[in-house]
Motif scaffolding. Structure first.
Motif, PDB file in Angstrom:
ATOM      1  N   GLY A   1     -47.055  59.705 122.829  1.00 35.70           N
ATOM      2  CA  GLY A   1     -46.770  58.306 122.101  1.00 35.70           C
ATOM      3  C   GLY A   1     -46.163  57.511 123.046  1.00 35.70           C
TER       4      GLY A   1
ATOM      5  N   THR B   1     -48.011  57.756 117.272  1.00 34.39           N
ATOM      6  CA  THR B   1     -48.455  56.351 116.907  1.00 34.39           C
ATOM      7  C   THR B   1     -47.149  55.328 116.781  1.00 34.39           C
ATOM      8  N   ILE B   2     -46.012  55.840 116.472  1.00 35.94           N
ATOM      9  CA  ILE B   2     -44.901  55.170 116.175  1.00 35.94           C
ATOM     10  C   ILE B   2     -44.418  54.236 117.425  1.00 35.94           C
TER      11      ILE B   2
ATOM     12  N   VAL C   1     -49.151  60.892 113.671  1.00 36.06           N
ATOM     13  CA  VAL C   1     -48.335  59.876 112.954  1.00 36.06           C
ATOM     14  C   VAL C   1     -47.265  59.619 114.091  1.00 36.06           C
ATOM     15  N   VAL C   2     -46.551  60.510 114.366  1.00 31.96           N
ATOM     16  CA  VAL C   2     -45.405  60.355 115.474  1.00 31.96           C
ATOM     17  C   VAL C   2     -45.795  59.609 116.473  1.00 31.96           C
TER      18      VAL C   2
ATOM     19  N   ALA D   1     -46.740  51.232 118.238  1.00 31.00           N
ATOM     20  CA  ALA D   1     -46.502  50.558 117.042  1.00 31.00           C
ATOM     21  C   ALA D   1     -45.323  49.618 117.244  1.00 31.00           C
ATOM     22  N   PHE D   2     -44.141  50.149 117.613  1.00 25.23           N
ATOM     23  CA  PHE D   2     -42.724  49.558 117.539  1.00 25.23           C
ATOM     24  C   PHE D   2     -42.782  48.573 118.555  1.00 25.23           C
TER      25      PHE D   2
END
Length: 276
Positions: A160, A101-102, A98-99, A105-106
Motif C-alpha cells: 500500500g 488501499t488506505i 482494503v488495508v 487514498a489518504f
C-alpha cells in the motif's frame, strides 16, 4: 474537420493510456511525455478525460479478473458462516486489499492537488522513470514462493505504501506494487493479481473524487464523441496490454521494462534540457 481531428487525437491518447496503464512504465508519466513532445493538449476537463480512460482500464481489469473477483466475494461472505482454509484465505486477501488501499487514498485526498501542481513535469517523469527502472531491475530474478494464503498484514502495508509513492508521475503503480510484493517473497502470480485487484478500489475512489469536476465540465456535451473514442481506445488497449503483461510476468521478463525505463528516462530529461 476540427471535430474529426480532435476525435482522432483523443482516440490516440486513449490507446496510449490503455497500453501503458497495465505495464510497469507509468501511464500518467507517458501521457505527460506524449502531450509535451507531441504538443497535444487535452481539450475540455482533464478530470473527465482521466475518469473515462481510467474507468476503461478498470473495466478491462474487471473482465480479466472476473473469476478471481467472484471467488473472493463468495468466499469472503461465506467466511462469516463457514470457516475453513479456503474461505479464510480469501477473506484475509480482501482485508489486505482494503488495508493496502488506505495509504494511497489518504495521500491522494490530502496531497494530490499539490502533487499535480508541483511534480507533473517532464523532468520529474524522466527522473522517476529511472527510479522505476531500478525497482524493476532489483526484482528481475526474484522467484518468491509465497502465495495468497501466505500474505501478511505487513505485506499489505508495504504494498500500500508503494502504491502511495506511485502517485508521483513516472512511478508506475503496477510496477511499484509488484516490486514491493515480490521483494517480500510473494510469487509472481499473486503479486500480479494483488496489484491489479488493488487497482479497483483506488480507481473507484479516484472516480468519486472527480465527480464534481465532471459535473461542472462545460464541454461535456460538445466533447461527447472524443470522450467516447478515448474511452473505447483505452478499454481495448488496456485489455490486450494486461493480457500481454500477464504473459511477460509468467516468463519472468521484467528486466526488459527496466531497460526501457533506463533508456527513456534519461532521454526525456536530455530532450527537455535541449528544448529549454
Amino acid at each position: 474537420m476540427d471535430l474529426l481531428w480532435l476525435t482522432i487525437k483523443f482516440l490516440l491518447l486513449g490507446l496510449f493510456q490503455g497500453l501503458t496503464e497495465p505495464i510497469p512504465i507509468s501511464s500518467s508519466g507517458h501521457l505527460l511525455i506524449a502531450q509535451y513532445f507531441l504538443d497535444v493538449q487535452i481539450e475540455g476537463s482533464v478530470s473527465t478525460f482521466a475518469l473515462l480512460v481510467n474507468s476503461a482500464s478498470l473495466i478491462a481489469v474487471l473482465i480479466i479478473y472476473r473469476d478471481d473477483i467472484k471467488r473472493l466475494v463468495v468466499n469472503g461472505l461465506k467466511y462469516f458462516t463457514v470457516k475453513n482454509a479456503e474461505t479464510k484465505r480469501d477473506f484475509m486477501f480482501i482485508v489486505y486489499l482494503v488495508v493496502a488501499t488506505i495509504p494511497a487514498a489518504f495521500i491522494g485526498v490530502l496531497f494530490q492537488d499539490a502533487i499535480d501542481d508541483n511534480l507533473s513535469t517532464i523532468v520529474t517523469v524522466g527522473l522517476t522513470l529511472i527510479v522505476t527502472g531500478f525497482g524493476l531491475w532489483w526484482i528481475r530474478n526474484m522467484r518468491g514462493q509465497r502465495k495468497d494464503g501466505n500474505m501478511t498484514m505487513k505485506d499489505a502495508i508495504i504494498i500500500g505504501g508503494a502504491q502511495a509513492i506511485a502517485l508521483i508521475p513516472g512511478i508506475s503503480r503496477s510496477g511499484a506494487t509488484i516490486v514491493a510484493a515480490m521483494a517480500r517473497g510473494i510469487n509472481q502470480e499473486t503479486a500480479l493479481r494483488f496489484s491489479f485487484l488493488l487497482f479497483i478500489p483506488i480507481s473507484l475512489g479516484g472516480a468519486v473524487l472527480s465527480i464534481t469536476d465532471i459535473i461542472n465540465d462545460d464541454n461535456l456535451a460538445s466533447m461527447a464523441i472524443p470522450y467516447l473514442m478515448a474511452f473505447l481506445g483505452s478499454l481495448v488497449a488496456s485489455y490486450f496490454s494486461l493480457k500481454w503483461f500477464m504473459n511477460i510476468m509468467a516468463k519472468g521478463q521484467l528486466k526488459y521494462f527496466a531497460i526501457y525505463c533506463f533508456i527513456v528516462g534519461p532521454l526525456v530529461v536530455l530532450a527537455w534540457l535541449l528544448l529549454n
